[in-house]
Design a protein around this motif. Structure first.
Motif, mmCIF file in Angstrom:
data_model
loop_
_atom_site.group_PDB
_atom_site.id
_atom_site.type_symbol
_atom_site.label_atom_id
_atom_site.label_comp_id
_atom_site.label_asym_id
_atom_site.label_seq_id
_atom_site.Cartn_x
_atom_site.Cartn_y
_atom_site.Cartn_z
ATOM 1 N N LEU A 266 0.828 -1.202 0.000
ATOM 2 C CA LEU A 266 0.000 0.000 0.000
ATOM 3 C C LEU A 266 0.862 1.252 0.000
ATOM 4 C CD1 LEU A 266 -2.798 -0.936 2.574
ATOM 5 C CD2 LEU A 266 -3.121 -0.472 0.145
ATOM 6 N N GLU A 267 1.902 1.246 0.828
ATOM 7 C CA GLU A 267 2.778 2.406 0.922
ATOM 8 C C GLU A 267 3.508 2.643 -0.392
ATOM 9 O OE1 GLU A 267 6.457 4.103 3.676
ATOM 10 O OE2 GLU A 267 5.461 2.227 4.186
ATOM 11 N N GLU A 268 4.000 1.566 -1.004
ATOM 12 C CA GLU A 268 4.697 1.699 -2.279
ATOM 13 C C GLU A 268 3.756 2.224 -3.359
ATOM 14 O OE1 GLU A 268 6.330 -2.109 -3.038
ATOM 15 O OE2 GLU A 268 8.089 -1.811 -1.763
ATOM 16 N N GLY A 269 2.490 1.747 -3.325
ATOM 17 C CA GLY A 269 1.516 2.221 -4.301
ATOM 18 C C GLY A 269 1.226 3.698 -4.137
ATOM 19 N N MET A 270 1.096 4.174 -2.896
ATOM 20 C CA MET A 270 0.801 5.578 -2.653
ATOM 21 C C MET A 270 2.000 6.461 -2.970
ATOM 22 S SD MET A 270 -1.590 5.588 0.752
ATOM 23 C CE MET A 270 -1.996 7.312 0.504
ATOM 24 N N ASN A 271 3.203 5.909 -2.892
ATOM 25 C CA ASN A 271 4.399 6.671 -3.228
ATOM 26 C C ASN A 271 4.786 6.530 -4.695
ATOM 27 O OD1 ASN A 271 4.756 7.679 -0.635
ATOM 28 N ND2 ASN A 271 5.948 5.912 0.022
ATOM 29 N N HIS A 272 4.047 5.703 -5.437
ATOM 30 C CA HIS A 272 4.255 5.555 -6.879
ATOM 31 C C HIS A 272 5.694 5.169 -7.202
ATOM 32 C CE1 HIS A 272 0.283 7.439 -7.644
ATOM 33 N NE2 HIS A 272 0.600 8.220 -6.620
ATOM 34 N N ASN A 273 6.261 4.287 -6.401
ATOM 35 C CA ASN A 273 7.672 3.936 -6.573
ATOM 36 C C ASN A 273 7.980 3.400 -7.962
ATOM 37 O OD1 ASN A 273 7.908 4.650 -3.930
ATOM 38 N ND2 ASN A 273 8.183 2.595 -3.129
ATOM 39 N N GLU A 274 7.158 2.463 -8.434
ATOM 40 C CA GLU A 274 7.423 1.853 -9.730
ATOM 41 C C GLU A 274 7.238 2.856 -10.865
ATOM 42 O OE1 GLU A 274 5.940 -2.000 -12.413
ATOM 43 O OE2 GLU A 274 5.242 -1.747 -10.348
ATOM 44 N N THR A 275 6.200 3.674 -10.758
ATOM 45 C CA THR A 275 5.963 4.700 -11.776
ATOM 46 C C THR A 275 7.142 5.656 -11.868
ATOM 47 O OG1 THR A 275 3.569 4.608 -11.450
ATOM 48 C CG2 THR A 275 4.456 6.608 -12.451
ATOM 49 N N ILE A 276 7.618 6.124 -10.704
ATOM 50 C CA ILE A 276 8.720 7.084 -10.679
ATOM 51 C C ILE A 276 10.002 6.455 -11.212
ATOM 52 C CG2 ILE A 276 10.238 8.380 -9.128
ATOM 53 C CD1 ILE A 276 7.769 8.975 -7.420
ATOM 54 N N VAL B 255 2.038 12.169 -9.500
ATOM 55 C CA VAL B 255 3.456 12.379 -9.765
ATOM 56 C C VAL B 255 3.594 13.545 -10.739
ATOM 57 C CG1 VAL B 255 5.597 11.388 -10.658
ATOM 58 C CG2 VAL B 255 3.970 9.945 -9.398
ATOM 59 N N VAL B 256 4.231 14.614 -10.283
ATOM 60 C CA VAL B 256 4.427 15.798 -11.124
ATOM 61 C C VAL B 256 5.850 15.767 -11.680
ATOM 62 C CG1 VAL B 256 4.425 18.313 -11.232
ATOM 63 C CG2 VAL B 256 2.795 17.119 -9.734
ATOM 64 N N LEU B 257 5.956 15.711 -13.005
ATOM 65 C CA LEU B 257 7.246 15.730 -13.695
ATOM 66 C C LEU B 257 7.433 17.113 -14.304
ATOM 67 C CD1 LEU B 257 6.975 12.294 -15.540
ATOM 68 C CD2 LEU B 257 8.072 12.744 -13.348
ATOM 69 N N MET B 258 8.549 17.765 -14.007
ATOM 70 C CA MET B 258 8.768 19.140 -14.443
ATOM 71 C C MET B 258 9.884 19.209 -15.480
ATOM 72 S SD MET B 258 8.377 21.093 -10.799
ATOM 73 C CE MET B 258 9.714 20.129 -10.084
ATOM 74 N N PHE B 259 9.636 20.028 -16.516
ATOM 75 C CA PHE B 259 10.611 20.222 -17.591
ATOM 76 C C PHE B 259 10.733 21.705 -17.890
ATOM 77 C CE2 PHE B 259 8.835 16.006 -18.046
ATOM 78 C CZ PHE B 259 9.942 15.208 -18.300
ATOM 79 N N ALA C 52 4.382 8.372 -23.523
ATOM 80 C CA ALA C 52 5.218 7.319 -22.950
ATOM 81 C C ALA C 52 5.294 7.455 -21.429
ATOM 82 C CB ALA C 52 6.623 7.376 -23.554
ATOM 83 N N LEU C 53 5.451 8.671 -20.929
ATOM 84 C CA LEU C 53 5.537 8.899 -19.483
ATOM 85 C C LEU C 53 4.207 8.589 -18.804
ATOM 86 C CD1 LEU C 53 7.642 12.193 -19.487
ATOM 87 C CD2 LEU C 53 8.392 9.940 -18.693
ATOM 88 N N GLU C 54 3.108 9.014 -19.401
ATOM 89 C CA GLU C 54 1.795 8.731 -18.820
ATOM 90 C C GLU C 54 1.516 7.238 -18.797
ATOM 91 O OE1 GLU C 54 -0.845 11.025 -21.185
ATOM 92 O OE2 GLU C 54 -0.502 12.904 -20.073
ATOM 93 N N GLY C 55 2.114 6.504 -19.739
ATOM 94 C CA GLY C 55 1.910 5.064 -19.795
ATOM 95 C C GLY C 55 2.537 4.308 -18.640
ATOM 96 N N PHE C 56 3.446 4.942 -17.917
ATOM 97 C CA PHE C 56 4.073 4.276 -16.772
ATOM 98 C C PHE C 56 3.169 4.284 -15.540
ATOM 99 C CE2 PHE C 56 8.102 5.733 -18.964
ATOM 100 C CZ PHE C 56 8.389 4.477 -19.474
ATOM 101 N N ALA C 57 2.140 5.117 -15.532
ATOM 102 C CA ALA C 57 1.224 5.210 -14.389
ATOM 103 C C ALA C 57 0.090 4.212 -14.540
ATOM 104 C CB ALA C 57 0.669 6.627 -14.268
ATOM 105 N N PRO D 275 -3.590 7.399 -16.402
ATOM 106 C CA PRO D 275 -2.920 8.571 -16.989
ATOM 107 C C PRO D 275 -2.964 9.797 -16.087
ATOM 108 C CG PRO D 275 -4.291 7.478 -18.627
ATOM 109 C CD PRO D 275 -4.599 6.816 -17.303
ATOM 110 N N GLU D 276 -4.067 9.949 -15.323
ATOM 111 C CA GLU D 276 -4.191 11.128 -14.463
ATOM 112 C C GLU D 276 -3.283 11.071 -13.241
ATOM 113 O OE1 GLU D 276 -7.815 8.422 -13.639
ATOM 114 O OE2 GLU D 276 -6.655 9.117 -15.361
ATOM 115 N N ASP D 277 -2.601 9.950 -13.038
ATOM 116 C CA ASP D 277 -1.661 9.847 -11.922
ATOM 117 C C ASP D 277 -0.332 10.514 -12.226
ATOM 118 O OD1 ASP D 277 -3.476 8.506 -10.383
ATOM 119 O OD2 ASP D 277 -2.715 6.510 -10.843
ATOM 120 N N ILE D 278 -0.157 11.005 -13.451
ATOM 121 C CA ILE D 278 1.048 11.733 -13.836
ATOM 122 C C ILE D 278 0.643 13.085 -14.407
ATOM 123 C CG2 ILE D 278 2.823 11.884 -15.640
ATOM 124 C CD1 ILE D 278 3.740 9.187 -15.055
ATOM 125 N N GLU D 279 1.311 14.130 -13.943
ATOM 126 C CA GLU D 279 1.112 15.473 -14.491
ATOM 127 C C GLU D 279 2.455 15.984 -14.992
ATOM 128 O OE1 GLU D 279 0.027 20.007 -13.008
ATOM 129 O OE2 GLU D 279 -0.614 18.284 -11.801
#
Length: 226
Positions: free
Chosen positions: A41-51, A81-85, A96-101, A104-108
Motif C-alpha cells: 500500500l505504501e509503495e503504491g501511494m508513493n508511486h515507486n514503480e511509476t517514478i 506524480v508531477v514531472l517538471m521540464f 510514454a511517461l503517462e503510460g508508466f502510471a 494517466p491522471e496519476d502523472i502530471e
C-alpha cells in the motif's frame, strides 16, 4: 496493475471516530502477511514503480530539459506524480511517461522556468554569502520546488530588506518571507513527574505504535475512494 488495487477488498465502517475492520482480515492474515500488504500500500501511494520507470525514460530521452519531480497530494490523497521540464516535450514522450502510471491522471507534466539543481545552486550562493547583514538577519533558506523559488526567511521583514535581497540574488529566483530565530524550550521537571513518566513510557509507546498502524490503514482506504 495489481488486482487488489483495481478492486479494494478491505471495507470498513466509520461511526463517529471509530473505524472497524472486518474480523476476517485479522483472522486469516498473520502479522507477516499484513505487514506485506501495508508495504505494498505504501509503495503504491508513493508511486515507486511509476517514478522509477519515468526516471529511466527521462534519463534516456529528456535529461537535458528535466527539472525535477514531486508527489502532489493536494487534490488526491494517493498523490499525483508531477514531472517538471524547462521546455515543452513532444507528445510521444508525454504519452510514454503517462503510460508508466496505473492511470494517466496519476502523472502530471509541468513546464517550469528553473531546474531543481539551479534552485539548489542559488540556495548555496545565498548561504555562502553569510546570514548576518547590517539591517537584518537570514534565519533560513530552503528550496521550494513546487513554486520554483528559493525561500529566504529574514528578520526584520520590510520592503527595504526585501529589495536588497532581490537586487542581490534576482527577483525571479527568490521569495523573501518573515523568518524566526530557532529557540530551545526550557524544560522544568520534578522528581515525581519523572517517576511517573518512567512508568508510562513503554505503554505510551505501544499505544502510539498501534494508533500509527491503524491510521495507515485508514489513510490507505480513504485514498481508494478519493
Amino acid at each position: 496493475m495489481k488486482s487488489w488495487l483495481k478492486k479494494p477488498m478491505l471495507f470498513g465502517v466509520i461511526a463517529g471516530s471509530a473505524f472497524v475492520l472486518p474480523t476476517t482480515i485479522f483472522a486469516e492474515a498473520n502479522a507477516e502477511e499484513l505487514e506485506g500488504t501495508m508495504i505494498e500500500l505504501e509503495e503504491g501511494m508513493n508511486h515507486n514503480e511509476t517514478i522509477e520507470n519515468a526516471q529511466q525514460y527521462i534519463e534516456e530521452h529528456l535529461s537535458d530539459s528535466f527539472a525535477g519531480l514531486y508527489i502532489d497530494r493536494e487534490e488526491k490523497q494517493t498523490g499525483v506524480v508531477v514531472l517538471m521540464f524547462t521546455e515543452s516535450i513532444a507528445d510521444e514522450h508525454r504519452q510514454a511517461l503517462e503510460g508508466f502510471a496505473e492511470q494517466p491522471e496519476d502523472i502530471e507534466i509541468r513546464e517550469v522556468d528553473y531546474t531543481e539543481e539551479q534552485l539548489i545552486e542559488k540556495q548555496r550562493e545565498i548561504d555562502q554569502d553569510g546570514f548576518e547583514y547590517d539591517d537584518f538577519s537570514i534565519y533560513y533558506t530552503g528550496v521550494d520546488i513546487i513554486d520554483g523559488k528559493v525561500e529566504v526567511g529574514i528578520d526584520p521583514l520590510n520592503e527595504e530588506n526585501i529589495q536588497f535581497l532581490q537586487d542581490k540574488y534576482g527577483v525571479e529566483l527568490i521569495d523573501v518571507v518573515e523568518g524566526e530565530q530557532a529557540t530551545t524550550l526550557e524544560m522544568t521537571t520534578m522528581d515525581t513527574e519523572m517517576d511517573g513518566s518512567m512508568e508510562t513510557t513503554d505503554e505510551s509507546a505501544q499505544q502510539e505504535e498501534e494508533r500509527n498502524f491503524f491510521q495507515k490503514i485508514v489513510d490507505a482506504i480513504k485514498g481508494w475512494f478519493s
